[in-house]
Design an enzyme around this catalytic site. Structure first.
Site, PDB file in Angstrom:
ATOM      1  CD  GLU A  52      42.713  40.137  44.661  1.00  0.00           C
ATOM      2  OE1 GLU A  52      42.274  41.159  45.260  1.00  0.00           O
ATOM      3  OE2 GLU A  52      43.730  39.531  45.048  1.00  0.00           O
ATOM      4  CG  PHE A 114      48.088  31.542  55.015  1.00  0.00           C
ATOM      5  CD1 PHE A 114      47.774  32.622  55.829  1.00  0.00           C
ATOM      6  CD2 PHE A 114      48.734  31.779  53.804  1.00  0.00           C
ATOM      7  CE1 PHE A 114      48.096  33.917  55.444  1.00  0.00           C
ATOM      8  CE2 PHE A 114      49.065  33.064  53.426  1.00  0.00           C
ATOM      9  CZ  PHE A 114      48.748  34.141  54.247  1.00  0.00           C
ATOM     10  CD  GLN A 115      46.643  34.429  51.155  1.00  0.00           C
ATOM     11  OE1 GLN A 115      47.147  33.795  50.227  1.00  0.00           O
ATOM     12  NE2 GLN A 115      46.744  35.748  51.251  1.00  0.00           N
ATOM     13  CE  LYS A 164      51.225  26.436  46.049  1.00  0.00           C
ATOM     14  NZ  LYS A 164      51.831  27.204  47.159  1.00  0.00           N
ATOM     15  CG  MET A 478      20.333  58.027  43.101  1.00  0.00           C
ATOM     16  SD  MET A 478      19.365  59.090  42.012  1.00  0.00           S
ATOM     17  CE  MET A 478      19.877  58.525  40.393  1.00  0.00           C
TER      18      MET A 478
END
Lengths: 563, 81
Positions: A52, A114-115, A164, A478
């Site tokens: 993502e 969940f999630q 949802k 760097m």
């Protein structure tokens, strides 16, 4: 009125906003939306990223070239939290993106379902706006508002979190509904007639005026107005990292880049200016060096569309809350034609010093390993400065910024404010989708490449002709440079035992080459540029190259070191 | 210096969080806080917040607070000793 689901309403709302591309990744809490998307395959191209974070950076890259908000979509919980780095990046660099996340059903909110992750709580400080939709009927207005906020005023990222149940519920959808949003009070640009007069007075009488430009020029599409202003006033210009390519680098009034690894002249002479005109830039600490030693004597005219940037770092003599294009359009007719060639000569003298101390050796080396600088120089010559360079973060980013000779606007895309390693590969992918007609070349360090290299899978699957050059010095260059210069060469965890990038790229079926010898470099770049599809070069460059000039952290801008 | 900030905002969930977050970024402690709906038709709330802050930072803080989309207007005044 027709009864449709929240997910269907989302699709209609996105189409209404002109969305043609979504970078996303499905999951449990966003499945109804993906199901609705299935029916929109002919109108919306969904690009399945591999992580993502890649979706958020791709949306940024898309936005930079397409000039409208990019869209990233993810499921709840880890899907949403994986977007966070890209969102913070877009916030720092004022890039309009709209993120849509799935969320657990409203009834399950706050139960550690969940999630479930409280994504609104997480992204509130790093978004311009965010909103949680818990009812289907809220979707059309929320989406319209999201796009409005992302793209107006100072642009930025917006996130809409949709539970949802709201994706599934049916409601009466009004296709003719119009949503308008009044300009917010702090976004109303006040009349600047008086300040303009004072600014003109200062600039027309200045002995050594100096213009500093930033990302605001490209965001307000003021490249033409900028050129007209400087050509009339004769004022020399320097650019921040994100302002690069707003003015062609071969323009006689373009003096170079500002900042920690900018040019010697542009930094060294900043404090010699008596009047500074700063447009669409925010005096980042990488530009100012130590603030107390910055512009101690100059009168400063600061123009920005974000009122909160005025007087934030530098107290301006004349702060002007305005869009860059509107300001430049208004001021040019009032400017006197003047010649500042004696002042510009001072820049040229320091440029010659920089060339002698730094440029000649790294741009045209005769022996030793390939340098980053010569790779960029040859690339710039071969593309005639016409490509879009998408740079990651580190030494290669600074070298690409310093030596690519930009001829067109919107040609340098990088993570400036946040400095996000891993930005370039997904951003280049998004940029190529945003404008397929342009040659998009990602310049990436070996460290940065390994942060998001999984997006090679997306590039392969979507057949995106993104060209990739890894400037591979087997180090976090760097950090290594800082350890050498400021930490007594105590090289603490900066060496990288890298995998075989060619084998990895083979695994993704993307043509690639290893370039180790100077004599092979030019021909390899030719093949990269001639390729119809994606192509990768792993260019092995000198291990311990340093980027100079450099303003040491916390030092005055005048104390810029040339070696 | 002790200041009272008055903020007019949309009466919406999360607004307090946004304002508090703006202060947290500068590690400003909230000494007193009062929130009340002041306009039920327009759904506007008023926050009254007391903080201690160096005088030169106060105007900057107000501008940061006014960047919050839900905030309509913010102002401050010094509290008399």
């Amino acid at each position: 009125m027709e009864k449709i689901s929240g997910s269907q309403a989302l699709m209609k709302s996105l189409v209404r906003e002109g969305v043609d591309t979504i970078f996303g990744y499905p999951g449990g809490a966003i499945m109804p939306i993906y199901d609705a998307l299935y029916d929109y395959k002919d109108r919306i191209r969904h690009i399945l990223v591999r992580h993502e974070q890649g979706a958020a950076h791709a949306a940024e890259g898309y936005s930079r070239l397409r000039g409208k908000p990019g869209v990233a979509m993810a499921t709840s919980g880890p899907g949403a939290t994986n977007l966070v780095t890209g969102i913070a990046d877009a916030m720092c660099d004022s890039i309009p993106i709209v993120c849509i996340t799935g969320q657990v059903p409203m009834a399950a909110l706050g139960t550690d379902a969940f999630q479930e992750a409280p994504i609104i709580g997480i992204v509130t400080p790093i978004t311009k706006w965010c909103f949680q939709v818990t009812k289907a009927e809220e979707i059309p207005e929320a989406i319209a508002k999201a796009f409005h906020i992302a793209s107006t005023g100072r642009p930025g990222p917006v996130l809409v979190d949709i539970t949802k149940n709201a994706q599934i519920e049916l409601f009466d959808f009004d296709p003719s509904a119009k949503y308008t949003f009044p300009t917010r009070k702090s976004d109303i640009e006040p009349d600047f007639t008086e300040q303009l007069k004072e600014a003109v007075e200062l600039l027309n009488n200045a002995k050594q005026p100096y213009m500093l430009i930033g990302h605001g020029i490209s965001i307000s599409k003021a490249e033409k107005e900028l050129k007209e202003f400087i050509e009339k006033s004769g004022i020399p210009v320097a650019s921040t990292l994100l302002g690069l390519s707003s003015l062609s680098t071969d323009h006689p009034l373009y003096m170079g880049m500002l900042g920690m690894h900018g040019n010697y002249s542009t930094n060294k002479l900043t404090n010699q200016a008596d009047v500074v005109l700063a447009v669409g830039m925010r005096f980042d600490d990488r530009v100012t060096g130590k603030v107390s030693g910055y512009l101690p004597n100059a009168k400063v005219i600061h123009v920005d569309i974000d009122r909160a940037e005025l007087d934030k770092v530098i107290e301006a003599t004349i702060p002007i809350h305005a869009d860059a294009k509107r300001f430049l359009t208004a001021i040019t007719p009032l400017m006197k034609r003047r010649d500042h060639s004696a002042w510009i000569k001072q820049f040229k003298a320091l440029d010659a010093e920089e060339k002698k101390e730094v440029g000649d050796a790294e741009l045209y080396p005769k022996e030793g390993e390939i340098t980053m600088a010569e790779t960029i120089r040859i690339l710039s010559e071969k593309t005639k400065g016409g490509a879009v360079i998408v740079a990651d973060v580190g030494q290669h980013q600074m070298v690409a910024a310093r030596y690519y000779q930009f001829r067109n606007p919107d040609s340098y895309i990088t993570s400036g404010g946040l400095g996000t390693m891993g930005f370039a590969l997904p951003a280049a992918m998004g940029a190529k989708v945003g404008d397929p007609s342009r040659e998009v070349i990602a310049i990436i360090g070996d460290g940065s490449f390994q942060m998001t290299l999984q997006e090679l899978g997306t590039i392969r699957q979507e057949k995106l002709a993104v060209k990739i050059i890894i400037l591979n010095n087997r180090h976090l260059g760097m950090v290594r440079q800082w350890q050498e210069l400021f930490f007594e060469e105590r090289y603490s965890f900066v060496h990288m035992d890298n995998p075989d990038f060619n084998k990895i790229t083979d695994g993704y079926h993307i043509p690639n080459e290893l370039v180790e010898k100077r004599e092979d470099l030019a021909a390899a770049l030719d093949r990269l540029l001639a390729a119809k599809g994606s192509y990768l070069l792993d260019v092995r460059v000198e291990k311990e190259e340093n980027v100079f000039p450099m303003i040491p952290s916390g030092a005055n801008i005048d104390d810029i070191r040339i070696k | 210096m002790k200041y009272t900030i008055t903020i007019e905002s949309e009466n919406a969930p999360g607004t307090l969080y946004r304002i508090a977050g703006t202060m947290l970024r500068k590690k400003i402690n909230i000494e007193e806080l009062h929130v009340k709906e002041v306009d039920s038709k327009r759904h506007l709330s008023r926050f009254t917040i007391t903080i201690f802050l160096e005088p030169d930072l106060m105007a900057k803080l107000i501008k940061q607070i006014e960047r919050i989309i839900e905030v309509v207007h913010a102002e401050y005044r010094a509290v008399d000793k």
